[in-house]
Each structure stands twice: as C-alpha cells, then as structure tokens.
Design a protein around this motif. Structure first.
Motif, short mmCIF file in Angstrom:
data_model
loop_
_atom_site.label_atom_id
_atom_site.label_comp_id
_atom_site.label_asym_id
_atom_site.label_seq_id
_atom_site.Cartn_x
_atom_site.Cartn_y
_atom_site.Cartn_z
N UNK A 15 -64.17 44.80 -47.18
CA UNK A 15 -63.75 43.46 -46.16
C UNK A 15 -62.83 42.48 -46.99
N UNK A 16 -63.00 42.52 -48.25
CA UNK A 16 -62.11 41.48 -48.95
C UNK A 16 -60.54 42.14 -48.84
N UNK A 17 -60.73 43.45 -48.96
CA UNK A 17 -59.33 44.15 -48.95
C UNK A 17 -58.42 43.76 -47.67
N UNK A 18 -59.22 44.09 -46.35
CA UNK A 18 -58.60 43.80 -45.11
C UNK A 18 -58.30 42.18 -45.03
N UNK A 19 -58.90 41.38 -45.64
CA UNK A 19 -58.63 39.91 -45.83
C UNK A 19 -57.09 39.81 -46.58
N UNK A 20 -57.15 40.40 -47.58
CA UNK A 20 -55.82 40.47 -48.51
C UNK A 20 -54.68 41.15 -47.77
N UNK A 22 -54.21 41.46 -44.52
CA UNK A 22 -53.47 40.55 -43.58
C UNK A 22 -52.68 39.55 -43.78
N UNK A 23 -52.79 39.14 -45.31
CA UNK A 23 -52.04 37.91 -45.69
C UNK A 23 -50.70 38.78 -46.51
N UNK A 24 -50.64 40.00 -46.48
CA UNK A 24 -49.68 40.63 -46.86
C UNK A 24 -49.57 40.93 -48.38
N UNK A 25 -50.93 40.70 -48.84
CA UNK A 25 -51.00 41.20 -50.44
C UNK A 25 -51.47 42.68 -50.51
N UNK A 26 -50.65 43.29 -51.11
CA UNK A 26 -50.88 44.58 -51.64
C UNK A 26 -52.18 45.04 -52.50
N UNK A 27 -53.32 45.72 -51.90
CA UNK A 27 -54.20 45.98 -52.89
C UNK A 27 -54.76 47.34 -52.58
N UNK A 28 -55.66 47.92 -53.40
CA UNK A 28 -56.39 48.96 -52.97
C UNK A 28 -57.79 48.84 -53.85
N UNK A 29 -58.51 49.80 -53.09
CA UNK A 29 -59.88 49.89 -54.12
C UNK A 29 -60.04 51.29 -54.94
N UNK A 59 -53.51 33.55 -55.75
CA UNK A 59 -53.60 33.38 -54.26
C UNK A 59 -54.71 34.34 -53.37
N UNK A 60 -54.76 35.47 -53.95
CA UNK A 60 -55.74 36.48 -53.62
C UNK A 60 -57.41 35.75 -53.83
N UNK A 61 -57.39 35.43 -55.22
CA UNK A 61 -58.68 34.75 -55.48
C UNK A 61 -58.95 33.55 -54.21
N UNK A 62 -58.11 32.70 -54.26
CA UNK A 62 -58.29 31.71 -53.39
C UNK A 62 -58.66 31.98 -52.04
N UNK A 63 -57.92 32.98 -51.26
CA UNK A 63 -58.24 33.74 -50.13
C UNK A 63 -59.61 34.12 -50.02
#
Length: 103
Positions: A15-20, A22-29, A59-63
């Motif tokens: 869920x957190x990955x999908x939020x990030x 959507x905001x254009x923050x590259x991430x993975x689990x 930014x990711x933490x704040x989102x």
C-alpha cells in the motif's frame, strides 16, 4: 538506495509503495516474496520498503504520515542494542546489523 520501512506486513508495504509510486517516487520492496522463509543462521527475511534515491526520504516519509498509526508517527528513533546504530522509529530491525528492535 535507502530503507524506509521494515515490516512483517507486506500488504501494508505494498500500500505504501503504491502511494509513493503515484507521486513519482521510485521504490521497491526487498524480501517481498521471501518474507515467510526462515533460516536458522540469519533469521527471518523481513520485507523492507526501499527508496531508489536517498534524496526522496523526507518527501516519502511525509507522504506516508497520514497513512500510519499514531504510534508509528510519534515514536522516536531507537538505538540498536547490538551495534548502537540509530534507526528510524518505523524500523523493526536495525538497518545496519539486522538485530530486532527491543520492545
């Protein structure tokens, strides 16, 4: 690469990955599919939400703040009992030596 959140709840991390994303923050689990595996020598492989760019951490933490429980949002950083490294409150294991957080 920087670890953001470690949790045994891989659904929450997804869920957190999908939020990030959507905001254009590259991430993975990391360890997403191996979370259930346990090795006698290294312990459980906990899923960890990781950022590709370290600069995205604040930014990711704040989102994610509005999507976390009060306990997670207000908790302070903790020191690892083994290596004395400082860890974000959301981490359940030390980012440096993988020692579990004392409760």
């Amino acid at each position: 690469m920087r670890d953001l959140i470690t949790s045994i709840d891989s659904t929450r991390l997804g869920f957190f990955r999908s939020i990030l994303e959507e905001e254009g923050i590259a991430c993975f689990i990391r360890n997403e599919t191996t979370a259930q595996l346990t090795n006698i020598f290294i312990g459980p492989l906990q899923p960890t939400l990781c950022l590709v760019e370290d600069a995205d951490f604040e930014r990711a933490s704040a989102l994610l703040v509005p999507h976390q429980s009060e306990e997670v949002c207000t908790a302070e950083e903790w020191l690892c009992p083994a290596c004395k490294e400082s860890n974000p409150a959301s981490f359940e294991v030390c980012w440096k030596c993988q020692t579990a957080k004392n409760e």
